[in-house]
Design an enzyme around this catalytic site. Structure first.
Site, PDB file in Angstrom:
ATOM      1  N   SER A 151      32.661 -19.929  -7.665  1.00  0.00           N
ATOM      2  CA  SER A 151      32.799 -21.170  -8.418  1.00  0.00           C
ATOM      3  C   SER A 151      34.150 -21.801  -8.153  1.00  0.00           C
ATOM      4  CB  SER A 151      32.670 -20.881  -9.912  1.00  0.00           C
ATOM      5  OG  SER A 151      33.824 -20.179 -10.338  1.00  0.00           O
ATOM      6  N   LYS A 152      34.232 -23.062  -8.541  1.00  0.00           N
ATOM      7  CA  LYS A 152      35.476 -23.820  -8.425  1.00  0.00           C
ATOM      8  C   LYS A 152      36.584 -23.075  -9.173  1.00  0.00           C
ATOM      9  CE  LYS A 152      36.118 -27.794 -10.540  1.00  0.00           C
ATOM     10  NZ  LYS A 152      35.842 -29.121 -11.077  1.00  0.00           N
ATOM     11  N   ARG A 153      36.196 -22.511 -10.294  1.00  0.00           N
ATOM     12  CA  ARG A 153      37.181 -21.796 -11.119  1.00  0.00           C
ATOM     13  C   ARG A 153      37.756 -20.557 -10.397  1.00  0.00           C
ATOM     14  NH1 ARG A 153      33.979 -21.663 -15.846  1.00  0.00           N
ATOM     15  NH2 ARG A 153      33.754 -23.903 -15.685  1.00  0.00           N
TER      16      ARG A 153
ATOM     17  N   GLY B  77      38.367 -20.346  -7.323  1.00  0.00           N
ATOM     18  CA  GLY B  77      39.385 -20.857  -6.406  1.00  0.00           C
ATOM     19  C   GLY B  77      40.723 -20.968  -7.117  1.00  0.00           C
TER      20      GLY B  77
END
Ligand code: GLU
Length: 505
Positions: free
Chosen positions: A263-265, A267
């Protein structure tokens, strides 16, 4: 006659382009190129509540950076346009109505309050969020329960309505996935998905089937998250165009992060990029870092993505795009999730930096140096890049590895020199300067030879002098072999650096 291969990437322009999205583009692209087919980019923007300013431009920029340019798209034109679904709006109603006429879909007049009431009424501990499905359909306000006359009246009065698919009660729907083989679904577990919304816009389900048909798509590759929607699409194909016309599908495996789906999180949490390029959410101003800005080469990015879920059956890991086109096959894509490993991603980039010509890297290295107030002279740049590229994982590593060639050190790692520094060593360097001043051969070998000669005469082990020499030229304990550095720096600059450091040590 076998129809010409036509594949499509169909993003919704709702934000940054995730690793998984670019991998979908890549697999489409490789497949199209391998079979001499066409690669279509279709913008799926029917959900206007999710429209995000700038997201479409961003998608095109990412594809351009990656070198995965479509043959047909809203920007590139083509014979099957328009390529933005919002511009194709009028055509979808016709297909929705055809489905209603044939009894495969129905008008539903339920208000948001009706739906809310339904959810409360049919909620049970086993089924906390009941769906609008074949069991509940008969209890709602729709053309199935109201009958033809009442339905016609409501439509005439312009009552707000949607069109829903009438999912068969106990049917098995199956199709052959190019990666997973036969996949089977029980239709009683699928709800009556909305096909046409109250604003006349189709939902994804109707639009994707109609457009894949009208655009003559032969193969549709998309993320695994779309697998649960497949039974709806299979039925729509069956009802509208016949199953023979349906594209061959492949549902690509998820990309996994350190804990589950990447997920973006993840990253932000672990400090690696998840988008192709930097993306700033226009609503929150939140920046998500991209591979490009992190210092990845597009060739490396493509290479590592190709290997996230696919290999050619050998141990080979480094592939050019041409080799990927030649070797790629959908059957060799794994069905299980592919784990993203950032260290491995950097390894790919390292290998690609090593493989790249200095001349290709030069403009980017020059720019990075300039951003750090170092102006690189063109005469020296190529030699420097060649010398240090083996030491760089990411492009910004060139700032440390190459920067000192173009700007004299202003600080020195004296802590590593001082403990063993003495008058004898200082005298050695003074003598070496004299030697250098009259040197005619400025090759690394010649420099090293005279260095050793002077050291032997002075009775000092050359090995003990190399570290101070390096710190004089570089400022720290890094960089390529020290005589190679001196050779690139040239006589005047090398002597200058030794003199300056001698004042400080
Ligand atoms: N619009 C869908 C998405 O955003 C496309 C799914 C498909 O390729 O069918 O991922």
């Amino acid at each position: 006659m076998i129809p010409k291969v036509r594949v499509r990437f169909a993003p919704s322009p709702t934000g940054g382009l995730h690793l998984g999205g670019v991998r979908t583009v890549l697999y489409n692209y490789l497949f199209a190129r391998k079979y001499g087919g066409e690669f279509v980019l279709r913008i799926e923007d029917t959900d206007q509540s999710r429209f995000v300013e700038g997201a479409e431009d961003y998608i095109f920029n990412c594809l351009e950076w990656c070198g995965l340019v479509p043959d047909e798209s809203p920007r590139h034109g083509g014979n099957y346009g328009p390529y933005r679904q919002s511009e194709r709006k009028p055509q979808y109603r016709e297909y929705a109505e055809k489905l209603v006429e044939k009894g495969y879909a129905y008008y539903a007049f339920d208000t948001p309050e009706d739906l809310e009431k339904m959810r409360n009424e049919f909620k049970t501990p086993e089924n906390p969020s009941p769906q609008y499905d074949s069991k509940i359909r008969g209890k709602m306000r729709n053309s199935v329960t109201l009958g033809a006359e009442e339905t016609a009246k409501l439509l005439e009065e312009g009552t707000r309505h949607v069109v829903r698919i009438k999912m068969p009660q106990e049917e098995t729907v199956s199709f052959i996935d190019m990666i997973r083989g036969e996949v089977t679904f029980d239709t009683s577990l699928v709800d009556d998905k909305v096909l046409l919304k109250a604003d006349g816009m189709p939902t994804y389900h109707l639009a994707v089937v109609v457009d894949d048909y009208l655009m003559k798509i032969t193969h549709a590759f998309r993320g695994e998250e779309w697998l649960p929607s497949a039974p709806v699409h299979v039925l729509l194909w069956k009802y509208l165009f016949g199953l023979e016309a349906m594209p061959q599908w492949a549902h690509l495996p998820l990309i996994l992060g350190p804990n589950g789906k990447l997920s973006k999180r993840d990253g932000a949490k672990y400090g690696f990029p998840v988008f192709a390029m930097n993306w700033t959410d226009p609503k929150t101003n939140e920046l998500t870092e991209g591979f490009k800005e992190k210092g990845f080469l597009p060739e490396a990015f493509i290479n590592l993505l190709a290997l996230l879920g696919w290999n050619d059956g050998s141990e080979k890991e480094l592939f050019t795009i041409e080799e990927l086109i030649e070797n790629f096959s959908m059957e060799r894509v794994h069905s299980g999730g592919a784990k993203f490993d950032y260290e491995k991603a950097k390894w790919f980039n390292h290998e690609w930096i090593k493989k790249s010509d200095a001349a290709v890297l030069a403009p980017q290295v020059k720019q990075l140096l300039a951003e750090n107030n170092i102006s690189a002279t063109d005469e020296m740049l190529l030699a420097v890049i060649d010398k240090v590229k083996d030491r760089c994982n990411l492009l910004p590593d060139f700032v440390q590895q190459a920067g000192f060639f173009f700007s004299n050190p202003t600080t020195w790692d004296t802590a590593s020199v001082s403990p063993k520094w003495n008058e004898d060593k200082k005298n050695f360097f003074l003598t070496y300067i004299n030697q250098l001043q009259s040197a005619t051969d400025w090759s690394p070998v010649a420099l090293e030879t005279s260095f050793k000669e002077v050291a032997t005469t002075a009775g000092i082990k050359p090995g003990e002098l190399q570290l101070p020499f390096r710190v004089m030229l570089v400022g720290g304990k890094f960089g390529p072999p020290v005589f190679e550095i001196a050779s690139i720096l040239g006589k005047e600059n090398t002597i200058q650096r030794i003199q300056k450091a001698l004042e400080v040590f």
